[in-house]
Scaffold this motif. Structure first.
Motif, PDB file in Angstrom:
ATOM      1  N   MET A  49       0.835  -1.194   0.000  1.00 16.75           N
ATOM      2  CA  MET A  49       0.000   0.000   0.000  1.00 16.75           C
ATOM      3  C   MET A  49       0.876   1.252   0.000  1.00 16.75           C
ATOM      4  SD  MET A  49      -2.920   1.278   2.714  1.00 16.75           S
ATOM      5  CE  MET A  49      -4.143   0.097   2.223  1.00 16.75           C
ATOM      6  N   PHE A  50       1.882   1.291   0.868  1.00 18.50           N
ATOM      7  CA  PHE A  50       2.753   2.452   0.967  1.00 18.50           C
ATOM      8  C   PHE A  50       4.178   2.067   0.588  1.00 18.50           C
ATOM      9  CE2 PHE A  50      -0.616   3.283   4.099  1.00 18.50           C
ATOM     10  CZ  PHE A  50      -1.034   4.534   3.689  1.00 18.50           C
ATOM     11  N   THR A  51       4.857   2.997  -0.061  1.00 14.03           N
ATOM     12  CA  THR A  51       6.271   2.841  -0.360  1.00 14.03           C
ATOM     13  C   THR A  51       6.965   4.143   0.015  1.00 14.03           C
ATOM     14  OG1 THR A  51       6.000   3.635  -2.632  1.00 14.03           O
ATOM     15  CG2 THR A  51       5.859   1.244  -2.282  1.00 14.03           C
ATOM     16  N   LEU A  91      -8.273   3.716  -1.660  1.00 19.24           N
ATOM     17  CA  LEU A  91      -8.503   3.694  -0.224  1.00 19.24           C
ATOM     18  C   LEU A  91      -9.910   4.236  -0.024  1.00 19.24           C
ATOM     19  CD1 LEU A  91      -6.911   3.030   2.379  1.00 19.24           C
ATOM     20  CD2 LEU A  91      -6.204   5.405   2.454  1.00 19.24           C
ATOM     21  N   SER A  92     -10.733   3.475   0.677  1.00 13.69           N
ATOM     22  CA  SER A  92     -12.152   3.823   0.802  1.00 13.69           C
ATOM     23  C   SER A  92     -12.554   4.023   2.251  1.00 13.69           C
ATOM     24  CB  SER A  92     -13.015   2.699   0.212  1.00 13.69           C
ATOM     25  OG  SER A  92     -12.687   2.476  -1.133  1.00 13.69           O
ATOM     26  N   PRO A  93     -13.644   4.769   2.463  1.00 16.53           N
ATOM     27  CA  PRO A  93     -14.164   4.910   3.820  1.00 16.53           C
ATOM     28  C   PRO A  93     -14.389   3.540   4.455  1.00 16.53           C
ATOM     29  CG  PRO A  93     -15.252   6.444   2.368  1.00 16.53           C
ATOM     30  CD  PRO A  93     -14.413   5.545   1.494  1.00 16.53           C
ATOM     31  N   GLY A  94     -13.984   3.427   5.709  1.00 15.33           N
ATOM     32  CA  GLY A  94     -14.127   2.168   6.431  1.00 15.33           C
ATOM     33  C   GLY A  94     -12.915   1.261   6.335  1.00 15.33           C
ATOM     34  N   ASP A  95     -11.997   1.538   5.404  1.00 18.91           N
ATOM     35  CA  ASP A  95     -10.800   0.704   5.268  1.00 18.91           C
ATOM     36  C   ASP A  95      -9.921   0.834   6.509  1.00 18.91           C
ATOM     37  OD1 ASP A  95     -11.575  -0.152   2.775  1.00 18.91           O
ATOM     38  OD2 ASP A  95     -10.044   0.979   1.674  1.00 18.91           O
ATOM     39  N   LEU A  96      -9.327  -0.276   6.883  1.00 19.11           N
ATOM     40  CA  LEU A  96      -8.396  -0.320   8.001  1.00 19.11           C
ATOM     41  C   LEU A  96      -6.991  -0.071   7.470  1.00 19.11           C
ATOM     42  CD1 LEU A  96      -7.744  -1.071  11.003  1.00 19.11           C
ATOM     43  CD2 LEU A  96      -7.566  -3.445  10.216  1.00 19.11           C
ATOM     44  N   LEU A  97      -6.276   0.875   8.081  1.00 23.65           N
ATOM     45  CA  LEU A  97      -4.889   1.119   7.703  1.00 23.65           C
ATOM     46  C   LEU A  97      -3.997   0.078   8.378  1.00 23.65           C
ATOM     47  CD1 LEU A  97      -4.557   5.015   7.913  1.00 23.65           C
ATOM     48  CD2 LEU A  97      -5.015   3.603   5.917  1.00 23.65           C
ATOM     49  N   PRO A  98      -2.823  -0.160   7.814  1.00 22.97           N
ATOM     50  CA  PRO A  98      -1.905  -1.097   8.473  1.00 22.97           C
ATOM     51  C   PRO A  98      -1.565  -0.608   9.879  1.00 22.97           C
ATOM     52  CG  PRO A  98      -1.122  -0.534   6.259  1.00 22.97           C
ATOM     53  CD  PRO A  98      -2.284   0.380   6.561  1.00 22.97           C
ATOM     54  N   SER A  99      -1.277  -1.537  10.763  1.00 21.57           N
ATOM     55  CA  SER A  99      -0.905  -1.159  12.127  1.00 21.57           C
ATOM     56  C   SER A  99       0.396  -0.360  12.085  1.00 21.57           C
ATOM     57  CB  SER A  99      -0.724  -2.394  13.003  1.00 21.57           C
ATOM     58  OG  SER A  99       0.458  -3.082  12.631  1.00 21.57           O
ATOM     59  N   VAL A 100       0.593   0.449  13.115  1.00 29.25           N
ATOM     60  CA  VAL A 100       1.813   1.261  13.203  1.00 29.25           C
ATOM     61  C   VAL A 100       3.038   0.355  13.180  1.00 29.25           C
ATOM     62  CG1 VAL A 100       3.147   2.792  14.711  1.00 29.25           C
ATOM     63  CG2 VAL A 100       0.691   3.189  14.385  1.00 29.25           C
ATOM     64  N   GLY A 154      -8.497  14.955   9.216  1.00 35.55           N
ATOM     65  CA  GLY A 154      -9.866  14.452   9.248  1.00 35.55           C
ATOM     66  C   GLY A 154     -10.087  13.250   8.362  1.00 35.55           C
ATOM     67  N   ILE A 155      -9.001  12.612   7.927  1.00 35.44           N
ATOM     68  CA  ILE A 155      -9.099  11.474   7.010  1.00 35.44           C
ATOM     69  C   ILE A 155      -9.328  10.168   7.761  1.00 35.44           C
ATOM     70  CG2 ILE A 155      -7.794  10.100   5.331  1.00 35.44           C
ATOM     71  CD1 ILE A 155      -6.422  12.703   4.475  1.00 35.44           C
ATOM     72  N   THR A 156      -8.705  10.043   8.931  1.00 35.84           N
ATOM     73  CA  THR A 156      -8.792   8.788   9.681  1.00 35.84           C
ATOM     74  C   THR A 156      -9.320   9.022  11.089  1.00 35.84           C
ATOM     75  OG1 THR A 156      -6.521   9.012  10.504  1.00 35.84           O
ATOM     76  CG2 THR A 156      -6.827   7.781   8.439  1.00 35.84           C
ATOM     77  N   GLN A 157      -9.675   7.915  11.711  1.00 38.36           N
ATOM     78  CA  GLN A 157     -10.041   7.947  13.122  1.00 38.36           C
ATOM     79  C   GLN A 157      -9.560   6.651  13.758  1.00 38.36           C
ATOM     80  OE1 GLN A 157     -14.309   8.385  12.951  1.00 38.36           O
ATOM     81  NE2 GLN A 157     -14.637   6.233  13.410  1.00 38.36           N
ATOM     82  N   SER A 158      -9.092   6.783  14.969  1.00 44.31           N
ATOM     83  CA  SER A 158      -8.596   5.632  15.705  1.00 44.31           C
ATOM     84  C   SER A 158      -9.729   5.021  16.517  1.00 44.31           C
ATOM     85  CB  SER A 158      -7.467   6.080  16.631  1.00 44.31           C
ATOM     86  OG  SER A 158      -7.006   4.992  17.391  1.00 44.31           O
ATOM     87  N   ARG A 206      -9.002  -1.651  17.977  1.00 39.09           N
ATOM     88  CA  ARG A 206      -9.357  -2.172  16.645  1.00 39.09           C
ATOM     89  C   ARG A 206      -8.412  -1.675  15.555  1.00 39.09           C
ATOM     90  NH1 ARG A 206     -14.832  -2.004  14.669  1.00 39.09           N
ATOM     91  NH2 ARG A 206     -13.920  -3.562  13.316  1.00 39.09           N
ATOM     92  N   GLY A 207      -7.964  -0.408  15.660  1.00 43.02           N
ATOM     93  CA  GLY A 207      -7.046   0.112  14.655  1.00 43.02           C
ATOM     94  C   GLY A 207      -7.436   1.497  14.174  1.00 43.02           C
ATOM     95  N   ILE A 208      -6.819   1.876  13.079  1.00 39.45           N
ATOM     96  CA  ILE A 208      -7.056   3.194  12.481  1.00 39.45           C
ATOM     97  C   ILE A 208      -7.791   2.992  11.166  1.00 39.45           C
ATOM     98  CG2 ILE A 208      -5.947   5.255  11.558  1.00 39.45           C
ATOM     99  CD1 ILE A 208      -3.688   4.721  13.606  1.00 39.45           C
ATOM    100  N   PHE A 209      -8.938   3.642  11.064  1.00 36.41           N
ATOM    101  CA  PHE A 209      -9.828   3.469   9.926  1.00 36.41           C
ATOM    102  C   PHE A 209      -9.981   4.771   9.146  1.00 36.41           C
ATOM    103  CE2 PHE A 209     -10.929   0.201  12.903  1.00 36.41           C
ATOM    104  CZ  PHE A 209     -11.246  -0.902  12.119  1.00 36.41           C
ATOM    105  N   VAL A 210     -10.267   4.627   7.855  1.00 38.12           N
ATOM    106  CA  VAL A 210     -10.596   5.783   7.018  1.00 38.12           C
ATOM    107  C   VAL A 210     -12.014   6.212   7.388  1.00 38.12           C
ATOM    108  CG1 VAL A 210     -10.917   6.602   4.661  1.00 38.12           C
ATOM    109  CG2 VAL A 210      -9.103   4.947   5.161  1.00 38.12           C
ATOM    110  N   ARG A 211     -12.168   7.484   7.693  1.00 32.18           N
ATOM    111  CA  ARG A 211     -13.481   8.014   8.093  1.00 32.18           C
ATOM    112  C   ARG A 211     -14.471   7.964   6.927  1.00 32.18           C
ATOM    113  NH1 ARG A 211     -13.150  13.169  11.873  1.00 32.18           N
ATOM    114  NH2 ARG A 211     -14.975  13.567  10.614  1.00 32.18           N
TER     115      ARG A 211
END
Length: 129
Positions: A1-3, A29-38, A63-67, A71-76
């Motif tokens: 996903m990231f480089t 990347l869509s609303p509700g998607d889970l980002l990789p863990s830190v 304002g893009i994500t919320q923790s 559970r993790g960090i999700f796209v708002r």
């Protein structure tokens, strides 16, 4: 996903936040998607966890994500709206100043538009969007 590009002059956390923006704007990347863990992303990219935390904090500030604790960090759900508002408030003035500088330097409107088209083409080719 990231480089990341360690040879780039752009800080790693900023590379990650920019890529997240591109992924969101391109629909990858869509609303509700889970980002990789830190920890997971730090290990994958070979960087310090603080770098990833800083990137994720910036995405939260935009304002893009919320923790969600545990559970993790999700796209708002309203991430796209928040990103557009953030870019309009924080980046549009920079862009306008750049254009203003080009005009003051003697660039024609057509020359400026050609420059912008060239930049857009490079972005499309590089990022595949």
């Amino acid at each position: 996903m990231f480089t990341i590009d360690l040879m780039s002059g752009v800080p790693v956390y900023e590379q990650i936040t920019r890529q997240a923006q591109v992924l969101l704007l391109s629909g990858k990347l869509s609303p509700g998607d889970l980002l990789p863990s830190v920890r997971g992303l730090a290990a994958e990219l070979g960087v310090n966890t603080n770098t990833i935390q800083k990137a994720y904090a910036e995405l939260d500030h935009m304002g893009i994500t919320q923790s969600v604790p545990g559970r993790g960090i999700f796209v708002r759900e309203d991430a796209m709206k928040q990103l557009v508002a953030y870019l309009n408030e924080n980046r549009l003035p920079e862009f306008q100043n750049m254009l203003r500088g080009m005009i003051i330097a003697g660039a024609s409107d057509d020359g400026i538009l050609d420059f912008i088209r060239k930049q857009l083409n490079e972005i499309h080719e590089k990022d595949g969007i």
